[in-house]
Design a protein around this motif. Sequence first.
Motif, PDB file in Angstrom:
ATOM      1  N   THR B  96       0.843  -1.201   0.000  1.00  0.00           N
ATOM      2  CA  THR B  96       0.000   0.000   0.000  1.00  0.00           C
ATOM      3  C   THR B  96       0.871   1.242   0.000  1.00  0.00           C
ATOM      4  O   THR B  96       0.576   2.214  -0.712  1.00  0.00           O
ATOM      5  N   ALA B  97       1.942   1.238   0.794  1.00  0.00           N
ATOM      6  CA  ALA B  97       2.843   2.393   0.848  1.00  0.00           C
ATOM      7  C   ALA B  97       3.445   2.652  -0.533  1.00  0.00           C
ATOM      8  O   ALA B  97       3.478   3.806  -1.003  1.00  0.00           O
ATOM      9  N   PHE B  98       3.899   1.594  -1.208  1.00  0.00           N
ATOM     10  CA  PHE B  98       4.469   1.758  -2.545  1.00  0.00           C
ATOM     11  C   PHE B  98       3.420   2.325  -3.485  1.00  0.00           C
ATOM     12  O   PHE B  98       3.685   3.262  -4.257  1.00  0.00           O
ATOM     13  N   PHE B  99       2.231   1.749  -3.429  1.00  0.00           N
ATOM     14  CA  PHE B  99       1.150   2.156  -4.330  1.00  0.00           C
ATOM     15  C   PHE B  99       0.781   3.622  -4.115  1.00  0.00           C
ATOM     16  O   PHE B  99       0.651   4.395  -5.076  1.00  0.00           O
ATOM     17  N   VAL B 100       0.617   4.018  -2.853  1.00  0.00           N
ATOM     18  CA  VAL B 100       0.179   5.384  -2.560  1.00  0.00           C
ATOM     19  C   VAL B 100       1.287   6.393  -2.886  1.00  0.00           C
ATOM     20  O   VAL B 100       1.047   7.390  -3.573  1.00  0.00           O
ATOM     21  N   ILE B 101       2.497   6.118  -2.394  1.00  0.00           N
ATOM     22  CA  ILE B 101       3.601   7.065  -2.636  1.00  0.00           C
ATOM     23  C   ILE B 101       3.923   7.134  -4.123  1.00  0.00           C
ATOM     24  O   ILE B 101       4.129   8.220  -4.689  1.00  0.00           O
ATOM     25  N   GLY B 102       3.941   5.968  -4.770  1.00  0.00           N
ATOM     26  CA  GLY B 102       4.196   5.953  -6.213  1.00  0.00           C
ATOM     27  C   GLY B 102       3.138   6.733  -6.976  1.00  0.00           C
ATOM     28  O   GLY B 102       3.448   7.471  -7.917  1.00  0.00           O
ATOM     29  N   SER B 103       1.889   6.598  -6.558  1.00  0.00           N
ATOM     30  CA  SER B 103       0.809   7.324  -7.230  1.00  0.00           C
ATOM     31  C   SER B 103       0.962   8.824  -7.030  1.00  0.00           C
ATOM     32  O   SER B 103       0.775   9.604  -7.970  1.00  0.00           O
ATOM     33  N   ILE B 104       1.306   9.227  -5.805  1.00  0.00           N
ATOM     34  CA  ILE B 104       1.460  10.663  -5.514  1.00  0.00           C
ATOM     35  C   ILE B 104       2.572  11.257  -6.378  1.00  0.00           C
ATOM     36  O   ILE B 104       2.381  12.287  -7.049  1.00  0.00           O
ATOM     37  N   VAL B 105       3.714  10.611  -6.371  1.00  0.00           N
ATOM     38  CA  VAL B 105       4.860  11.132  -7.142  1.00  0.00           C
ATOM     39  C   VAL B 105       4.511  11.180  -8.624  1.00  0.00           C
ATOM     40  O   VAL B 105       4.741  12.181  -9.309  1.00  0.00           O
ATOM     41  N   GLY B 106       3.937  10.104  -9.114  1.00  0.00           N
ATOM     42  CA  GLY B 106       3.585  10.050 -10.537  1.00  0.00           C
ATOM     43  C   GLY B 106       2.557  11.095 -10.924  1.00  0.00           C
ATOM     44  O   GLY B 106       2.695  11.783 -11.949  1.00  0.00           O
ATOM     45  N   VAL B 107       1.533  11.248 -10.107  1.00  0.00           N
ATOM     46  CA  VAL B 107       0.479  12.219 -10.422  1.00  0.00           C
ATOM     47  C   VAL B 107       1.046  13.641 -10.417  1.00  0.00           C
ATOM     48  O   VAL B 107       0.734  14.458 -11.283  1.00  0.00           O
ATOM     49  N   LEU B 108       1.894  13.932  -9.436  1.00  0.00           N
ATOM     50  CA  LEU B 108       2.484  15.278  -9.357  1.00  0.00           C
ATOM     51  C   LEU B 108       3.338  15.569 -10.594  1.00  0.00           C
ATOM     52  O   LEU B 108       3.212  16.638 -11.219  1.00  0.00           O
ATOM     53  N   SER B 172       4.242  -9.683 -15.101  1.00  0.00           N
ATOM     54  CA  SER B 172       5.655  -9.572 -14.723  1.00  0.00           C
ATOM     55  C   SER B 172       5.896  -8.458 -13.717  1.00  0.00           C
ATOM     56  O   SER B 172       6.731  -8.594 -12.828  1.00  0.00           O
ATOM     57  N   TYR B 173       5.189  -7.349 -13.861  1.00  0.00           N
ATOM     58  CA  TYR B 173       5.404  -6.193 -12.962  1.00  0.00           C
ATOM     59  C   TYR B 173       4.047  -5.702 -12.438  1.00  0.00           C
ATOM     60  O   TYR B 173       3.645  -4.565 -12.696  1.00  0.00           O
ATOM     61  N   PRO B 174       3.346  -6.533 -11.732  1.00  0.00           N
ATOM     62  CA  PRO B 174       1.952  -6.201 -11.399  1.00  0.00           C
ATOM     63  C   PRO B 174       1.795  -4.922 -10.571  1.00  0.00           C
ATOM     64  O   PRO B 174       0.929  -4.094 -10.887  1.00  0.00           O
ATOM     65  N   LEU B 175       2.620  -4.749  -9.538  1.00  0.00           N
ATOM     66  CA  LEU B 175       2.434  -3.576  -8.669  1.00  0.00           C
ATOM     67  C   LEU B 175       2.761  -2.290  -9.425  1.00  0.00           C
ATOM     68  O   LEU B 175       2.060  -1.278  -9.302  1.00  0.00           O
ATOM     69  N   LEU B 176       3.792  -2.354 -10.248  1.00  0.00           N
ATOM     70  CA  LEU B 176       4.167  -1.176 -11.031  1.00  0.00           C
ATOM     71  C   LEU B 176       3.057  -0.821 -12.011  1.00  0.00           C
ATOM     72  O   LEU B 176       2.670   0.350 -12.144  1.00  0.00           O
ATOM     73  N   ILE B 177       2.501  -1.808 -12.677  1.00  0.00           N
ATOM     74  CA  ILE B 177       1.473  -1.540 -13.690  1.00  0.00           C
ATOM     75  C   ILE B 177       0.203  -0.992 -13.042  1.00  0.00           C
ATOM     76  O   ILE B 177      -0.409  -0.043 -13.560  1.00  0.00           O
ATOM     77  N   VAL B 178      -0.211  -1.557 -11.913  1.00  0.00           N
ATOM     78  CA  VAL B 178      -1.450  -1.028 -11.304  1.00  0.00           C
ATOM     79  C   VAL B 178      -1.211   0.387 -10.781  1.00  0.00           C
ATOM     80  O   VAL B 178      -2.125   1.220 -10.782  1.00  0.00           O
ATOM     81  N   THR B 179       0.022   0.672 -10.336  1.00  0.00           N
ATOM     82  CA  THR B 179       0.344   2.030  -9.882  1.00  0.00           C
ATOM     83  C   THR B 179       0.272   2.998 -11.055  1.00  0.00           C
ATOM     84  O   THR B 179      -0.293   4.099 -10.942  1.00  0.00           O
ATOM     85  N   LEU B 238      -5.074  14.676  -1.401  1.00  0.00           N
ATOM     86  CA  LEU B 238      -6.269  14.083  -2.014  1.00  0.00           C
ATOM     87  C   LEU B 238      -5.928  12.814  -2.789  1.00  0.00           C
ATOM     88  O   LEU B 238      -6.665  11.820  -2.724  1.00  0.00           O
ATOM     89  N   VAL B 239      -4.821  12.832  -3.516  1.00  0.00           N
ATOM     90  CA  VAL B 239      -4.402  11.622  -4.248  1.00  0.00           C
ATOM     91  C   VAL B 239      -4.089  10.500  -3.265  1.00  0.00           C
ATOM     92  O   VAL B 239      -4.421   9.329  -3.511  1.00  0.00           O
ATOM     93  N   ALA B 240      -3.479  10.857  -2.147  1.00  0.00           N
ATOM     94  CA  ALA B 240      -3.166   9.838  -1.134  1.00  0.00           C
ATOM     95  C   ALA B 240      -4.436   9.176  -0.633  1.00  0.00           C
ATOM     96  O   ALA B 240      -4.525   7.946  -0.528  1.00  0.00           O
ATOM     97  N   LEU B 241      -5.445   9.998  -0.336  1.00  0.00           N
ATOM     98  CA  LEU B 241      -6.704   9.444   0.177  1.00  0.00           C
ATOM     99  C   LEU B 241      -7.391   8.584  -0.873  1.00  0.00           C
ATOM    100  O   LEU B 241      -7.892   7.492  -0.579  1.00  0.00           O
ATOM    101  N   SER B 243      -6.038   7.052  -3.412  1.00  0.00           N
ATOM    102  CA  SER B 243      -5.263   5.835  -3.697  1.00  0.00           C
ATOM    103  C   SER B 243      -5.395   4.840  -2.563  1.00  0.00           C
ATOM    104  O   SER B 243      -5.481   3.630  -2.785  1.00  0.00           O
ATOM    105  N   LEU B 244      -5.423   5.338  -1.341  1.00  0.00           N
ATOM    106  CA  LEU B 244      -5.533   4.445  -0.188  1.00  0.00           C
ATOM    107  C   LEU B 244      -6.837   3.654  -0.240  1.00  0.00           C
ATOM    108  O   LEU B 244      -6.902   2.496   0.178  1.00  0.00           O
ATOM    109  N   ALA B 245      -7.874   4.283  -0.750  1.00  0.00           N
ATOM    110  CA  ALA B 245      -9.175   3.617  -0.786  1.00  0.00           C
ATOM    111  C   ALA B 245      -9.432   2.893  -2.095  1.00  0.00           C
ATOM    112  O   ALA B 245     -10.523   2.370  -2.303  1.00  0.00           O
ATOM    113  N   ASN B 246      -8.436   2.829  -2.955  1.00  0.00           N
ATOM    114  CA  ASN B 246      -8.629   2.257  -4.280  1.00  0.00           C
ATOM    115  C   ASN B 246      -8.791   0.751  -4.211  1.00  0.00           C
ATOM    116  O   ASN B 246      -7.884   0.025  -3.862  1.00  0.00           O
ATOM    117  N   PHE B 247      -9.973   0.267  -4.544  1.00  0.00           N
ATOM    118  CA  PHE B 247     -10.236  -1.173  -4.535  1.00  0.00           C
ATOM    119  C   PHE B 247     -10.542  -1.663  -5.944  1.00  0.00           C
ATOM    120  O   PHE B 247      -9.952  -2.623  -6.431  1.00  0.00           O
TER     121      PHE B 247
END
Lengths: 456, 309
Positions: B96-108, B172-179, B238-241, B243-247
Motif C-alpha cells: 500500500t505504501a508503494f502504491f500510494v507514494i508511487g501514485s502521488i509522485v507520478g500524479v504530481l 511480470s510487474y503487477p504492482l508497477l502496472i497497477v500504480t 487528495l491523491v493519497a486518500l 489511492s488508499l481507498a482504491n479497490f
Amino acid sequence: MKNTGLSKLITAGAAMALIGVATAGILPANASTKTTLTVAYPSVYAFDTGPLAAKWWSQVKADFTKIYPNVKVQYIALPGSYQDVVNKLSLLYRSSSTAPDVAEMPSAQIGLWSSSGYLLPMNKYLKTSSWFKDFPKVIQSEGKFNGNIYAVNDGENDSELMYNKTMFKKAGIPVPWKPTTWQDIISAAQKIKKALPNVTPLWLNAGTGSGANGLLQGINNFIVGSSTPTIETKSGKMVVDSPGIKAALGFYQKVYADGLGASESALFSPNAVTDPLTLFKTGKLAMAVGSNYYGGNWTKFINAPYWPQAVATMGVTGLPNEAGTGIASTLAGWDLAIGSHAPDAQMAYNFINVAQAPKNLIDAANWAGWVPPVESDWTLPAYTNFAPPYNADFAKVLPSATETPTSANYSAWVQGMGEATGLFVQNPKTTVSQALSTFENYVTQQLGNSAVTKLK
Amino acid sequence: MASSSVHDAIIDPSAVDLWKTRKDRARFQWSSLAMLSPAFALLIILFLIPVGYAVYLGFTNLTLVGPTAVHWFYTGTQNLQRLGSDTEFRSSLELTAFFVIGSIVGVLIVGYGLASLLLRATPWVRVLVGGVVVIAWMMPAITAGMTWYASTTAQGTFATLIGLSNSDFLGSYPLLIVTIANIWSQTGFAMLVIGAALRNIPSEILEAADVENASKFQRFRLVVLPMLRPTMTAVVLLVALLSLANFSLIYVMTQGGPGNATNILPLYSYQQAFEFNNLAYGALIGNVMVIIAAVFGVLYVRVATKRSK
C-alpha cells in the motif's frame, strides 16, 4: 366529554375493526390469496449461459405453479462469479426477512451455512422422496452434516483429461489415449511440445486467479488421487504437508519447469478456468485437465463456443491416480436447500421436489454441464446424446470422485495452494520445497497452528 | 482630573460590555448549535455510528458464515494480536505504501508536466489533450481497470505495439502496472488544479526572475514551486486518500494477485471478510485504513486552514 362528530367517527371505526377481527376466523379465507415462496439461484455462474439458467428456472416455476396455483414463486437472482454468489447468499441469510425459502448453493458451502443455523434439515421430507434413494451414497452424503441432510444435489461436476486427437496423432501418441500414470501425461506433453511448438501442450490451472474452481479443475485432482488424498481431516484440520501434496506439487513443478504449461497471463486471468474451451477450438491447446461442462459448451444448443468438429477432434480419458491403479477426480456440485426461517417448509420442499423431477434434472445436467445425481439418468439417451461421448464418460468417473472440503478454513487453504502453484508459473525454477513452504506458511499463518496438520 | 476620568471609565459598568463584544476575539454563539444540529445529526448517523460499529466489530469474532455468523461475541484484543503477527498484513502495508507514494509522485510529475505544457499550447491542442486527460479521470475505475488489463497483458495493446505479443507486463510487474494505471486515472484532476494555480502566478514575478538571469531550474525551484506549494500539498493529500481507498481498479486488474503481489490493504480487507469469511478481522484491517486516512485528512484540513489564514 362532548360527543363530537370526530369521536363518533372514531367509535364507528373501532367497532368495525372489532367486527372484522371477530369474523375473520369464521368467514372462509379469500380463495385468491397467494402465499409467496422466495427462491434464490445463481443467474449466471451455475449454468453454461445466463439465458439457459433463466430458461430452466422458468420451466421449474411453470411446473410448480401448475400443481400449486395458490403459491407465488418469487425468484432472487444472484449474478456474478462463484464468490459473488456465495457472498450474496451469505448476506441474504443474515436476516430472516431476506433469507430465501429455497436456495441453490454450491456443495462446498453447505456445511458452513448449516452450521450457521441457516438451513433446515430435510430428513423427514426425504423419507417419502421418490428420487433421493436413487442418488449414489457419495451424492446423498454431500448435504449431510451431523446426521442431518441439509441440501440435495441437482447436478455434479467432475474432472477428466480432454485431449486433441489430431494433435496427438501428429505427435505420434496412440489414440484413443489411455494414460495410466502421471508420467504418461508428462511424456505426452513433451511429445506435443516437440512436434507442435506453437501449441500449449497442457492446460493445468495454477495461481490464485481462478480461486477454488481452479483447484477443483487443477491440482486437487492430483492430491485426491495420491497416496494421501486428505485435504481436511475428520477433526477439521487442514493438511499443509503430506506425501500427496508433495507429489502433486512435484507434478506441477515438472510441467512448468519443462515449459509444458500455458503462459502466466493466460493462467492468472480470472477466466482461466473456461479458456480451454476456446483454445481447443482454435487449435492452440493439446490437452487439459477439464470438467464435464466442456462437451456441452461445444454443442450448437449451448454455443459457448459452438464447435461442430469437437466430437471428431476431442478425446476424453480418466485422470490416472498416482499409483496407476485407477482414476481420480474431484467432485463438487450444486444443491437445493430449505432456509431455516421458511414460513412454509413443506411448500419449500414441494418446490424442490418439482425441481428434481426427471426432466428437470436431465435439462439441468445438459444445460449446466453437470452429471445428474440420479444414477439411472447417466445412461438415458436424453443425457448421453446431448453431448456424446462426453456426458456418458464423465458420468462413469463420478463413483471414483472425491468430494471437496466444506469447512470455512478451506478458503485460506485454497489461497495458499494457489500461491504455491502460481510460483511454478512465475518462476519455473521454483522447487517443490519452496512451493510447499510458501503454501504451509501462508495457511498456518492464516488459520493458526491448531487448525492445521501434517500427514506422513 | 484626567486620572479620575480614566478611573471612572475603567469602573464604568457600561464599559464591561466591551469585553463581551470584543471584535478581536472569536465569538461563540450558542444559538448556532441549533443551526449546526442537522449537520451534526448526519455526521453522527452516517459516519460516527457506522465507523464506531466497525471499530467494535474489529474486536469480535463475527464471521460471514459458520457458528459465529449468528452467535458472535466480543473477543477483546485477540484480533489485534493476530494483526501484530500477521505477515500478510505487513506485506499489504508495504504494498500500500508503494502504491500510494508511487501514485502521488507520478500524479504530481505527470500532472505538473501536462499543466505547464498545455499552458503554452495552442487552444485547440489544449482542449483536445486536456479533454482526453479529463476523460481518463472521469472514467469509472472498472472501465479504467479493464482498459489497462487489456493493454498490459499478453496480446494486449502495449505488447503488440512493441512487437512482442506474448509479453505480459501485468503478470511480470503487477504492482508497477497497477500504480501506473492509478496515476493515469488521477492525473486529470492534478492537471486541472495545478494548471489553474500556474495561471494564477503573477507574470511580474516570473519576469523579475528573468531580469535577475535566473535559469529555468532556478525559476522553477525558487519561484514557481513555492507559489505552487499549497496547491501541490492539496493534490498530494487528495491523491493519497483516493489511492488508499482504491479497490475497484486493482480488483478488476489482478484481484490482488499474482499471488499477493498487489494485495493492498483494501483488497486484503475484502479478502479476509468475504473470501475467508472473517468479517471481524476484515473490519479491523479496514479500521487501520480509516486511521491512516484520518491522519491524511487531518493534515489536509490543517493545510487548507493555514492557507485560508
